[in-house]
Design a protein around this motif. Structure first.
Motif, PDB file in Angstrom:
ATOM      1  N   SER A   1       0.876  -1.272  -0.267  1.00 20.64           N
ATOM      2  CA  SER A   1       0.116   0.199  -0.048  1.00 20.64           C
ATOM      3  C   SER A   1       0.830   1.181  -0.141  1.00 20.64           C
ATOM      4  O   SER A   1       0.218   2.341  -0.349  1.00 20.64           O
ATOM      5  N   TYR A   2       2.086   1.060   0.279  1.00 20.91           N
ATOM      6  CA  TYR A   2       2.986   2.258   0.374  1.00 20.91           C
ATOM      7  C   TYR A   2       3.599   2.638  -1.145  1.00 20.91           C
ATOM      8  O   TYR A   2       4.001   1.940  -1.802  1.00 20.91           O
ATOM      9  N   ILE A   3       3.639   4.227  -1.313  1.00 16.79           N
ATOM     10  CA  ILE A   3       4.298   4.803  -2.481  1.00 16.79           C
ATOM     11  C   ILE A   3       5.229   5.742  -1.912  1.00 16.79           C
ATOM     12  O   ILE A   3       5.098   6.203  -0.994  1.00 16.79           O
ATOM     13  N   LEU A   4       6.524   5.552  -2.759  1.00 19.02           N
ATOM     14  CA  LEU A   4       7.666   6.132  -1.995  1.00 19.02           C
ATOM     15  C   LEU A   4       7.868   7.423  -3.004  1.00 19.02           C
ATOM     16  O   LEU A   4       7.586   7.248  -4.329  1.00 19.02           O
ATOM     17  N   ALA A   5       8.380   8.708  -2.703  1.00 19.38           N
ATOM     18  CA  ALA A   5       9.064   9.444  -3.479  1.00 19.38           C
ATOM     19  C   ALA A   5      10.382   9.402  -3.399  1.00 19.38           C
ATOM     20  O   ALA A   5      10.817   9.628  -2.067  1.00 19.38           O
ATOM     21  N   LYS A   6      11.293   9.450  -4.309  1.00 20.69           N
ATOM     22  CA  LYS A   6      12.677   9.189  -4.063  1.00 20.69           C
ATOM     23  C   LYS A   6      13.292  10.248  -4.924  1.00 20.69           C
ATOM     24  O   LYS A   6      12.904  10.422  -5.894  1.00 20.69           O
ATOM     25  N   ASP A   7      14.308  10.642  -4.396  1.00 18.75           N
ATOM     26  CA  ASP A   7      15.509  11.597  -5.037  1.00 18.75           C
ATOM     27  C   ASP A   7      16.626  10.824  -5.089  1.00 18.75           C
ATOM     28  O   ASP A   7      17.475  10.773  -4.193  1.00 18.75           O
ATOM     29  N   GLY A   8      17.067  10.104  -6.177  1.00 17.53           N
ATOM     30  CA  GLY A   8      18.089   9.075  -6.248  1.00 17.53           C
ATOM     31  C   GLY A   8      17.734   8.151  -5.413  1.00 17.53           C
ATOM     32  O   GLY A   8      16.580   7.345  -5.562  1.00 17.53           O
ATOM     33  N   SER A   9      18.570   7.749  -4.628  1.00 16.08           N
ATOM     34  CA  SER A   9      18.378   6.315  -3.948  1.00 16.08           C
ATOM     35  C   SER A   9      17.641   6.818  -2.457  1.00 16.08           C
ATOM     36  O   SER A   9      17.342   5.977  -1.844  1.00 16.08           O
ATOM     37  N   GLU A  10      17.501   8.271  -2.052  1.00 17.49           N
ATOM     38  CA  GLU A  10      17.040   8.826  -1.034  1.00 17.49           C
ATOM     39  C   GLU A  10      15.533   8.660  -1.070  1.00 17.49           C
ATOM     40  O   GLU A  10      15.010   9.286  -1.796  1.00 17.49           O
ATOM     41  N   ILE A  11      14.911   8.238   0.144  1.00 18.51           N
ATOM     42  CA  ILE A  11      13.547   8.316   0.350  1.00 18.51           C
ATOM     43  C   ILE A  11      13.302   9.662   0.848  1.00 18.51           C
ATOM     44  O   ILE A  11      13.755   9.990   1.926  1.00 18.51           O
ATOM     45  N   ILE A  12      12.360  10.627   0.198  1.00 19.93           N
ATOM     46  CA  ILE A  12      12.159  11.759   0.605  1.00 19.93           C
ATOM     47  C   ILE A  12      10.699  12.135   0.856  1.00 19.93           C
ATOM     48  O   ILE A  12      10.435  13.091   1.555  1.00 19.93           O
ATOM     49  N   GLY A  13       9.911  10.940   0.932  1.00 23.98           N
ATOM     50  CA  GLY A  13       8.674  11.041   1.277  1.00 23.98           C
ATOM     51  C   GLY A  13       7.765   9.889   1.030  1.00 23.98           C
ATOM     52  O   GLY A  13       8.309   8.884   0.091  1.00 23.98           O
ATOM     53  N   PHE A  14       6.685   9.570   1.446  1.00 22.20           N
ATOM     54  CA  PHE A  14       5.783   8.647   1.278  1.00 22.20           C
ATOM     55  C   PHE A  14       4.416   8.605   1.815  1.00 22.20           C
ATOM     56  O   PHE A  14       4.102   9.486   2.655  1.00 22.20           O
ATOM     57  N   CYS A  15       3.371   7.573   1.315  1.00 19.64           N
ATOM     58  CA  CYS A  15       2.112   7.627   1.904  1.00 19.64           C
ATOM     59  C   CYS A  15       1.440   6.334   1.576  1.00 19.64           C
ATOM     60  O   CYS A  15       2.254   5.509   0.800  1.00 19.64           O
ATOM     61  N   ALA A  16       0.591   5.868   2.148  1.00 19.55           N
ATOM     62  CA  ALA A  16       0.068   4.528   2.010  1.00 19.55           C
ATOM     63  C   ALA A  16      -1.452   4.714   1.557  1.00 19.55           C
ATOM     64  O   ALA A  16      -2.146   5.830   1.966  1.00 19.55           O
ATOM     65  N   LEU A  17      -1.849   4.015   0.506  1.00 19.28           N
ATOM     66  CA  LEU A  17      -3.292   3.836   0.331  1.00 19.28           C
ATOM     67  C   LEU A  17      -4.082   2.641   0.770  1.00 19.28           C
ATOM     68  O   LEU A  17      -3.586   1.422   0.807  1.00 19.28           O
ATOM     69  N   HIS A  18      -4.509   2.979   2.011  1.00 21.00           N
ATOM     70  CA  HIS A  18      -5.178   1.973   2.955  1.00 21.00           C
ATOM     71  C   HIS A  18      -6.580   1.501   2.442  1.00 21.00           C
ATOM     72  O   HIS A  18      -7.313   2.437   2.777  1.00 21.00           O
TER      73      HIS A  18
END
Length: 153
Positions: free
Chosen positions: A43-60
């Protein structure tokens, strides 16, 4: 560098937990154990800048017609770049593909969600299982200042 939106992997959990830790401590985001995140990793979606996770959310998904955007976080210092909006848009697009009719959010950032087409609803209209499964774990329960919002797809 271009921000990439991608599905989370089990190997991302430790970095996700670090990113959200301060907001969990402040009581802004509900704590979720690494086991709970693992169980719901799809359910999780990540926002990545290169290999770094800079945000996320889940669709539950709560019911065949209703899902929730939860655990939305953007790294401090990267807020205001449209990353949160991109994550929520990606999650609502996914909800639509799955055939859901509505997406809800419980948030302290009412105007953020309203700008994305969500409208405020009474908390009493939330599914009962939401309250007992999630809200009861919150450090602010039963006195909640979050706003309930919903978007019809």
């Amino acid at each position: 560098m271009k921000i990439e939106l991608t599905k989370a992997k089990l190997s991302d959990i430790q970095e996700m937990q670090k990113l959200v830790a301060a907001e969990v401590e402040a009581g802004v985001i509900l704590a979720r154990s690494s086991d709970e995140v693992a169980t719901n990793i799809r359910s999780y979606i990540l926002a990545k800048d290169g290999s770094e996770i800079i945000g996320f959310c889940a669709l539950h998904i709560h019911t065949p017609s209703l899902a929730e955007i939860r655990s939305l976080i953007v790294k401090d210092g990267r807020r205001g770049e449209g990353i949160g909006q991109s994550l929520v848009t990606k999650a609502t697009d996914e909800a639509q593909i799955l055939g859901l009719q509505k997406v809800l959010s419980l948030t302290y950032k009412q105007s953020f969600f309203e700008n994305l087409g969500f409208i405020e609803i009474p908390k009493e209209s939330l599914p009962e299982h939401k309250i007992w499964a999630d809200c009861i774990k919150c450090k602010h329960f039963p006195i909640c200042n979050e706003v309930s919002l919903i978007k019809t797809l």
